[in-house]
Design a protein around this motif. Structure first.
Motif, PDB file in Angstrom:
ATOM      1  N   HIS A  21       0.718   0.159   9.423  1.00 17.39           N
ATOM      2  CA  HIS A  21       0.792  -0.808   8.315  1.00 17.39           C
ATOM      3  C   HIS A  21       0.762  -2.215   8.918  1.00 17.39           C
ATOM      4  CE1 HIS A  21       2.116  -2.858   4.714  1.00 17.39           C
ATOM      5  NE2 HIS A  21       3.221  -3.259   5.311  1.00 17.39           N
ATOM      6  N   HIS A  61       9.716  -4.273   9.497  1.00 10.76           N
ATOM      7  CA  HIS A  61       8.473  -4.932   9.925  1.00 10.76           C
ATOM      8  C   HIS A  61       8.455  -6.360   9.424  1.00 10.76           C
ATOM      9  CE1 HIS A  61       7.394  -3.683   5.897  1.00 10.76           C
ATOM     10  NE2 HIS A  61       6.297  -4.394   5.925  1.00 10.76           N
ATOM     11  N   HIS A 111      10.284  -8.452   3.306  1.00 11.93           N
ATOM     12  CA  HIS A 111      11.350  -7.762   4.048  1.00 11.93           C
ATOM     13  C   HIS A 111      12.184  -8.723   4.883  1.00 11.93           C
ATOM     14  CE1 HIS A 111       9.498  -3.771   3.198  1.00 11.93           C
ATOM     15  NE2 HIS A 111       8.478  -4.572   2.995  1.00 11.93           N
ATOM     16  N   ASP A 160       7.447   0.245   4.979  1.00 10.77           N
ATOM     17  CA  ASP A 160       6.202   0.313   4.204  1.00 10.77           C
ATOM     18  C   ASP A 160       5.230   1.348   4.771  1.00 10.77           C
ATOM     19  OD1 ASP A 160       7.239  -1.681   2.670  1.00 10.77           O
ATOM     20  OD2 ASP A 160       5.644  -3.145   3.048  1.00 10.77           O
ATOM     21  N   HIS A 212       6.714  -8.353   7.396  1.00 11.79           N
ATOM     22  CA  HIS A 212       6.281  -8.932   6.114  1.00 11.79           C
ATOM     23  C   HIS A 212       7.411  -9.672   5.392  1.00 11.79           C
ATOM     24  CE1 HIS A 212       2.463  -6.291   5.739  1.00 11.79           C
ATOM     25  NE2 HIS A 212       2.206  -7.468   6.285  1.00 11.79           N
TER      26      HIS A 212
HETATM   27 ZN   LIG Z   1       4.807  -4.584   4.446  1.00 13.30          ZN
END
Ligand SMILES: [Zn+2]
Length: 270
Positions: A124, A68, A73, A146, A70
């Motif tokens: 998320h 994802h 990551h 996550d 974020h």
């Molecule tokens: Zn995340």
């Protein structure tokens, strides 16, 4: 509970970015079937030269996958592509690099001797995916990003996270996770993913009841707009003893729950 080790086709490489939201740091995973020359990296992690160097030298990196959007990551994605020339694939085209095509839920990728099935698990964030990884002769594992963590619970992130989507994603992971090892991007491996998913769901539904009760006690109309003032009042009522470091996360969680409850009212299902 015993200490759970990943199977031989998965190696965990933890970044040195511990914090209240990253727990002991972002866990990148290197996938490689025994005997395979190439490797697949899941989640580059932060833009940290030591961490990215460790991933780049884990083998001939053929492909990089992202769970994802974020930054803990993906901040290292461009640099890892630079170091390895491997394409980076994510659900969101904005997080693809080097000609990597956007991931599609339901597709299966064969690389480094392993099969990687992409599960769309939004909640998320809208672009969250999980990966079911299998290798010949081995039980599959699920990399949960996550969506399910090794400890604590997952935040429904602004602005695109959705508790409604998240609960549906938990249903999917429960169906795929019975007796299956879960490998989160933060915190230790979970021995039986379905068991943890059921605990997550129970926790979510319990919190939802608390939020619903708080709105009633505070006299907030069930279809009231989810304003900052409403979020603050409900957060203070439900998370009275929360550590100030995670208060923004608590506030965000309450907002997501209020949106979910309002949505339920609108559709007549709550
Ligand atoms: Zn995340």
């Amino acid at each position: 509970m015993g200490h759970v080790q990943p199977p031989p086709f998965v190696t965990m490489v933890r970044a040195d970015n511990p914090g209240p939201m990253t727990l002991d740091g972002t866990r990148s995973y290197v996938l490689r079937a025994p005997g395979a020359r190439e490797v697949v990296v899941v989640d580059p992690g932060p833009d940290d030269e030591a961490h990215l160097g460790a991933l780049a030298s884990a083998g001939a990196v053929a492909l990089v996958l992202v769970t994802h959007r974020h930054a803990d990551h993906t901040a290292g994605s461009a640099r890892l592509h630079e170091l390895t020339a491997a394409p980076v694939r994510a659900l969101d085209p904005a997080h693809c690099h080097g000609g990597g095509r956007p991931l599609r839920g339901g597709e299966t990728i064969e690389a480094a001797g392993v099969g990687v099935e992409v599960l769309a698990t939004p909640g998320h964030t809208a672009d969250s995916v999980s990966f079911v990884v299998s290798a010949p002769g081995e039980a599959p594992v699920v990399l949960t990003g996550d969506t399910v963590l090794g400890r604590g619970t997952t935040v429904i992130s602004a602005p695109d996270g959705s508790l409604t989507d998240y609960l549906a994603s938990l249903d999917l992971l429960e169906a795929r996770g019975e007796g299956v090892l879960g490998l989160p991007a933060h915190g230790p491996a979970v021995e039986d993913l379905a068991v943890v998913v059921r605990a997550y769901r129970a926790h979510r539904l319990e919190r939802l009841e608390q939020v619903r009760a708080a709105t009633l006690a505070l006299g907030v109309p069930s279809r009231a707009a989810v304003t900052d003032a409403v979020v603050d009042r409900v957060t203070a009522a439900v998370y009275a003893d929360v550590d100030p470091a995670v208060l923004p996360a608590a506030r965000q969680s309450v907002r997501a729950q209020l949106v979910h409850l309002a949505h339920g009212d609108v559709t007549g299902s709550a």
